[in-house]
Motif scaffolding. Structure first.
Motif, short mmCIF file in Angstrom:
data_model
loop_
_atom_site.label_atom_id
_atom_site.label_comp_id
_atom_site.label_asym_id
_atom_site.label_seq_id
_atom_site.Cartn_x
_atom_site.Cartn_y
_atom_site.Cartn_z
N CYS A 64 0.83 -1.21 0.00
CA CYS A 64 0.00 0.00 0.00
C CYS A 64 0.87 1.26 0.00
CB CYS A 64 -0.91 0.00 1.22
SG CYS A 64 -2.13 -1.35 1.23
N HIS A 65 0.47 2.23 -0.82
CA HIS A 65 1.24 3.45 -0.96
C HIS A 65 0.79 4.55 0.00
CE1 HIS A 65 1.82 1.47 -4.95
NE2 HIS A 65 3.07 1.85 -4.71
N ASP A 66 -0.45 4.54 0.40
CA ASP A 66 -0.95 5.60 1.27
C ASP A 66 -2.05 5.04 2.17
OD1 ASP A 66 -3.22 5.37 -0.38
OD2 ASP A 66 -2.59 7.05 -1.64
N MET A 67 -2.61 5.93 3.00
CA MET A 67 -3.62 5.49 3.96
C MET A 67 -4.87 4.97 3.27
SD MET A 67 -4.36 4.95 7.08
CE MET A 67 -2.91 5.70 7.81
N GLU A 68 -5.27 5.59 2.18
CA GLU A 68 -6.46 5.12 1.48
C GLU A 68 -6.28 3.69 0.98
OE1 GLU A 68 -9.46 6.38 -2.20
OE2 GLU A 68 -7.67 7.58 -1.76
N ASP A 69 -5.11 3.40 0.42
CA ASP A 69 -4.82 2.03 -0.02
C ASP A 69 -4.90 1.07 1.16
OD1 ASP A 69 -4.45 2.83 -2.61
OD2 ASP A 69 -2.26 2.71 -2.57
N MET A 70 -4.37 1.50 2.30
CA MET A 70 -4.36 0.64 3.48
C MET A 70 -5.78 0.36 3.97
SD MET A 70 -4.56 0.37 7.05
CE MET A 70 -4.29 1.96 7.84
N LEU A 71 -6.63 1.39 3.96
CA LEU A 71 -8.00 1.20 4.40
C LEU A 71 -8.74 0.21 3.51
CD1 LEU A 71 -9.11 4.86 5.28
CD2 LEU A 71 -8.20 3.10 6.80
N ILE A 72 -8.56 0.34 2.21
CA ILE A 72 -9.24 -0.56 1.28
C ILE A 72 -8.72 -1.97 1.40
CG2 ILE A 72 -9.61 -1.06 -1.17
CD1 ILE A 72 -9.67 1.97 -1.65
N ALA A 73 -7.38 -2.10 1.46
CA ALA A 73 -6.78 -3.44 1.53
C ALA A 73 -7.16 -4.16 2.82
CB ALA A 73 -5.26 -3.33 1.41
N SER A 74 -7.18 -3.44 3.94
CA SER A 74 -7.52 -4.07 5.21
C SER A 74 -8.97 -4.55 5.22
CB SER A 74 -7.29 -3.10 6.38
OG SER A 74 -8.12 -1.96 6.27
N ARG A 75 -9.86 -3.77 4.62
CA ARG A 75 -11.26 -4.16 4.56
C ARG A 75 -11.46 -5.36 3.64
NH1 ARG A 75 -10.76 0.48 6.56
NH2 ARG A 75 -12.41 1.74 7.51
N ARG A 76 -10.79 -5.34 2.51
CA ARG A 76 -10.93 -6.47 1.59
C ARG A 76 -10.43 -7.75 2.24
NH1 ARG A 76 -8.31 -4.54 -2.77
NH2 ARG A 76 -10.26 -3.62 -3.53
N TRP A 77 -9.28 -7.66 2.93
CA TRP A 77 -8.74 -8.83 3.61
C TRP A 77 -9.69 -9.32 4.70
CZ3 TRP A 77 -7.58 -9.25 8.82
CH2 TRP A 77 -6.94 -10.44 9.20
N ALA A 78 -10.17 -8.41 5.55
CA ALA A 78 -11.05 -8.80 6.65
C ALA A 78 -12.36 -9.37 6.12
CB ALA A 78 -11.33 -7.60 7.56
N ASN A 79 -12.92 -8.76 5.09
CA ASN A 79 -14.18 -9.26 4.53
C ASN A 79 -14.01 -10.66 3.96
OD1 ASN A 79 -15.66 -6.98 5.19
ND2 ASN A 79 -15.25 -5.96 3.24
N ASP A 80 -12.90 -10.90 3.29
CA ASP A 80 -12.65 -12.23 2.74
C ASP A 80 -12.52 -13.26 3.85
OD1 ASP A 80 -12.73 -11.24 0.18
OD2 ASP A 80 -10.56 -11.37 -0.19
N ARG A 81 -11.81 -12.90 4.90
CA ARG A 81 -11.63 -13.85 5.99
C ARG A 81 -12.95 -14.08 6.76
NH1 ARG A 81 -8.35 -17.83 5.66
NH2 ARG A 81 -6.19 -17.25 5.22
N ARG A 82 -13.74 -13.01 6.95
CA ARG A 82 -15.03 -13.18 7.61
C ARG A 82 -15.97 -14.02 6.73
NH1 ARG A 82 -14.63 -7.26 9.88
NH2 ARG A 82 -15.31 -6.64 7.79
N PHE A 83 -15.87 -13.85 5.43
CA PHE A 83 -16.66 -14.65 4.51
C PHE A 83 -16.33 -16.13 4.70
CE2 PHE A 83 -17.32 -16.80 0.44
CZ PHE A 83 -18.61 -16.41 0.11
#
Length: 439
Positions: A64-83
């Motif tokens: 991730c290059h910036d905070m926005e990238d980090m926010l999106i990546a963390s949500r995608r990862w968490a959503n996939d794992r919760r799924f």
């Protein structure tokens, strides 16, 4: 369609998710690539450990290059794992307790990954407070590792800085209290901000010292002083499930030690008993439910078991400093092992905890919002069958009887250990004693 053609079992899973679990269906509908993970060899294996999840998330966040990238990546990862955890529960591939632990591990890994990155971004503008650090304390379901698909995060932020520290060393210096208040708000924003992937978690900060009237971040010294001099009984009870889940500079060791010290300090037994009974009466009045499936607020449900365990821990903590465990079931084991709760009551309470955890885990996946009598109509035949399976009943009517009988058993124990002894004490003004209770 090529994927469906090559994997005939996949359409069945898609239909099951869409038909039963709206939370999972939304994620699948906006992230069709999650179906690729379903086809991996380890998707239906046991969920990864906390350490493995942390390594995995770190790999996702590193590019991730910036905070926005980090926010999106963390949500995608968490959503996939919760799924994954949700599908494993729908397919009965893991126990309810293991699913709760897995969901809690996902949240803890997310907090561990988020905190240092938010802190680093904050430091570019405000620098650091010399030798200052911060810790995130989880209470509620994350603290006890009993999360379900609908759980939010009950958090407290505790910081520590040298007494002589006047300001941070950045281009825009801040006094320590202001520094950590703003850093805390940045962390909360990182968790709750809406992105194309949604929010990461909802956050509840009402359990911090002095509640909504108190500072958003509390110094370790003030945290100790508050619980020594000013804390309400319900705050001490809530702290039974408290544990540090993320920190900087190793501050978590000090904060966990402070929590243990606070909880080992004996409370006046009569006051504790009276307050526990009064709190439960008020909660029953304010959070009353007519829905049989609202197993959290139902009399004899999860709240009653939690109150019993927290009350017994605080009552005996002075003589047994190693009694407390943030997890309800583990705490019941400790109470039984030390002879503070008889074997029959322990078995009945653990059976109730297991039943409520199993039912709530499925219901949180399948019915959104508060469970009401009106929403009982949403319990389809397929969902009813899942609930029957979780409860180990023969049929849906049998499960209803089991729920009522289990609740009645928990209420009987609660009355015998708390309500009836409290009724023998001189009464106090419940409203005055409980006026700060967050509802």
């Amino acid at each position: 369609f090529s994927m469906f053609h090559s994997n005939p079992h996949l359409p069945c899973l898609v239909v099951e998710v869409i038909g039963k679990a709206p939370r999972l269906a939304r994620h699948m509908g906006t992230n069709a690539a999650v179906l690729d993970s379903v086809l991996t060899a380890d998707f239906f294996d046991a969920p990864p450990t906390l350490a493995e999840l942390s390594v995995e998330l770190e790999a996702s966040l590193r590019p991730c290059h910036d905070m926005e990238d980090m926010l999106i990546a963390s949500r995608r990862w968490a959503n996939d794992r919760r799924f994954q955890v949700g599908v494993l529960r729908l397919r009965d591939r893991i126990t309810p307790a293991r699913a709760s632990e897995a969901l809690s591990d996902i949240a803890e890994a997310a907090l561990r990954g988020m905190l240092p990155r938010v802190a680093a971004t904050f430091e570019t503008a405000h620098g650091r407070v010399a030798d200052g650090n911060v810790a995130i304390v989880a209470l509620g379901r994350l603290g006890s590792r009993e999360m379900n698909a609908a759980s939010d995060l009950d958090l407290i932020f505790v910081y520590d800085a040298p007494s002589g520290a006047e300001a941070s060393d950045g281009p825009r210096p801040l006094a320590p209290s202001q520094y950590y208040a703003r850093l805390t708000q940045r962390c909360i924003n990182a968790l709750t901000a809406l992105t194309p992937e949604g929010a990461l978690y909802e956050v509840d900060m009402r359990l911090r010292p002095s509640g909504t009237k108190g500072p958003i971040a509390t110094s370790l010294a003030a945290f100790r002083q508050y619980h020594a001099e000013s804390a309400w009984t319900w705050e001490r009870m809530a702290l039974v499930r408290g544990r540090v889940v993320a920190d900087t500079g190793g501050l978590g060791v000090k904060v966990d030690a402070a929590i243990a010290e606070i909880l080992a300090t004996p409370l006046a037994p009569d006051r504790l008993l009276r307050d526990a009974a009064a709190m439960r009466r008020r909660l029953a009045k304010e959070k009353t439910t007519d829905c049989l499936w609202d197993v959290k607020n139902l009399r004899g449900g999860l709240v009653d078991i939690a109150f019993l365990v927290q009350y017994l821990c605080l009552r005996h903590a002075g003589d047994h400093p190693d009694l407390r465990h943030p997890n309800t079931r583990r705490c019941l084991d400790n109470l039984a092992r030390k002879g503070l709760l008889n074997a029959e009551d322990t078995a009945r309470l653990q059976a109730g905890q297991d039943l409520w955890t199993g039912l709530l885990g499925i219901l949180a996946l399948t019915i959104e919002g508060e469970l009401t009598v009106e929403k009982e109509a949403q319990i389809s035949g397929a969902l009813a069958a899942d609930l029957v399976r979780v409860g180990g009943a023969l049929d849906f009517d049998g499960l209803k009887r089991q729920v009522r009988e289990t609740a009645a058993t928990v209420v009987e124990i609660f009355n015998r250990l708390i309500d009836e002894p409290a009724a023998q004490l001189p009464a106090l003004d419940d409203d005055d004693a409980m006026k700060e209770l967050p509802l």
